[in-house]
Each structure stands twice: as C-alpha cells, then as structure tokens.
Design an enzyme around this catalytic site. Structure first.
Site: not given
Length: 267
Positions: A198, A163, A172, A155
C-alpha cells in the site's frame, strides 16, 4: 502466422516476388534470395504451371483463387505446402491500405504491451521498476541543473486491518481510490508509482518543500471524503544526495515517523 508472399504482376504470366513474411521464408529456405525473382523460379516443376495459371486466373477474374497443392523440392530442399493455397488480387491502393491497417494494429498492440510492462495492473500507477527509472532521470536532471526535486512516500493508514476485517476486495478498492485521488491531485509533470503493497511514491520535478507539502495536504483533504487517511513522508533533494535512493530512504524514515506519531499526518 500463415506463410504469405506479395507478388507483382508485370504482364503475361510474369509474376515477380515483392516480399515474403517470415513464415513463408522459413517454409522455403532462409539460404536463398527470392525477392525480385520470378514466382515460377521458386517452385518445383511439378506444380509451377498450375501456380502461374491460377495467378493469371486471379488477375483476370479479380477474385480469390483457392486450390490444392502437393509437396516438392525448392533449390534441392524439401518444401511442404499447407495443402490449400489461396491467391488474392489486390490493387496497389488496397495493398497499401491493408499494410497500413496491419501496421496500426501492431502499433496498438505494442502500445498496450508497453503500458502493461510499465504500469501496476490494479491502480494504473507506474510500477516500481518504471517509476525508479523515471525518478532516476529526474534526479540526474535536477542534480545537473541545480533544480529542486521533491519526493513523497505514503501508505494507507490501517490498511492491514482493512484487509483482515473487510477482505482483500475492500483493500483493493482502497488502493484504487487512493491512486485515483493522487492522479486527480498531482500535476501532469509529476510521477506517480506504486512502490509496494500500500506504499506509493510521488516525484515532484522542480518543486521545493513548500510546493510538495501543499500538494500532500490537498491529497489528505481529498481522501477524507472517502473515509481514508494516509501517512506521508516528504523530502526534497539535498546537496549530498548521490542517487534517487537517498531521497527514497529519507522519505521512508519520515513516513515511519508519521506512523509512530499517530498516523494521518505529513512528516
């Protein structure tokens, strides 16, 4: 779809039904056989003559013919016309061309639908369901033939902060960047999928721990250029593994260890 039928011309006023599309079959009757019968036998007497006359005109003039028709009864069942009918004359070659063209269109649409059903829309990696299907197949093959099988779970480090601080568009973009780096790093035989959020999984067929680690290290090095880092849990098939979930769970625990041990590392 518009009701439609294909008719074969066999001479003076002799038109034989070759095929009907599902809409035309439904408009007529699903309980009767029309293919192979004369076109005139399918329709009510009230507009039978007009239909044959327009078919003959289409063949003679080699142009589409459009005309208004009413309703009627076919084999004691009510048939409702769409109001305006069109007759078009195609040569056998033209008909084959149009059928092939339509077949290619449907094949392309089916290919797109298959892709959408098996891939993650954002990263173009396999989605979780399809990844697990492919990974299970590789697990069974490796178990049966005594082959090596590597599995990596990773991840993105500090993804939540990214974020929260820069917005979901930045998150994104990070997901797409990592996915692209993985595709550029792995081999054609490897399986890449987005497991959730993720987290990504890569399955390495016929690969031992050294080979899988070498790929993971190349990936980590590549991501440095994008100012991103990942934590990685890496494992391989063991004697007592009964299913692909055993490797996934083990990689997940190793990934957690990597995060606890400072992130940006391979465990």
């Amino acid at each position: 779809p518009t009701p439609m039928m294909v008719v074969r011309f066999e001479g003076q006023d002799n038109f034989v039904v070759e095929a009907l599309n599902p809409s035309q079959q439904a408009a007529l009757s699903s309980q009767h056989v029309y293919v192979g019968n004369h076109l005139a036998d399918m329709f009510p007497t009230s507009f039978r003559a007009e239909l044959i006359e327009n078919c003959a005109r289409c063949m003679k003039e080699k142009v589409p013919v459009r005309y208004e028709v009413g309703g009627g009864c076919i084999n004691s069942e009510r048939y409702q016309s769409g109001g305006c009918s069109e007759i078009v004359n195609f040569s056998e070659q033209e008909l084959e061309r149009r059928v092939m063209e339509r077949t290619n269109e449907l094949t392309s649409i089916n290919r797109q639908l298959t892709y959408l059903a098996t891939h993650d829309w954002l990263t173009d990696a396999y989605n979780r369901r399809h990844l697990l299907e492919l990974a299970t197949t590789e697990f069974k093959r490796a178990s049966r033939y005594g082959l090596s099988l590597g599995l990596l779970m990773l991840d993105i480090d500090h993804f939540k902060s990214l974020n929260d601080e820069q917005g979901h568009s930045a998150g994104d973009q990070a997901l797409k960047t990592v996915a692209r780096a993985m595709r550029e790093t792995i081999r054609d035989c490897d399986l890449l999928g987005r497991y959730g959020g993720d987290e990504f999984i890569i399955v390495f067929p016929e690969t031992d721990i050294q080979g899988a680690r070498a790929i993971a290290e190349r990936l980590s090095s590549k991501l440095k250029d994008a100012n991103l880092s990942v934590s990685v849990g890496l494992t391989t098939l063991e004697r007592n593994d009964q299913m692909i979930d055993n490797l996934i769970n083990r990689a997940d625990r190793l990934l957690l260890n990597a995060k606890r041990n400072g992130r940006n590392r391979i465990e």
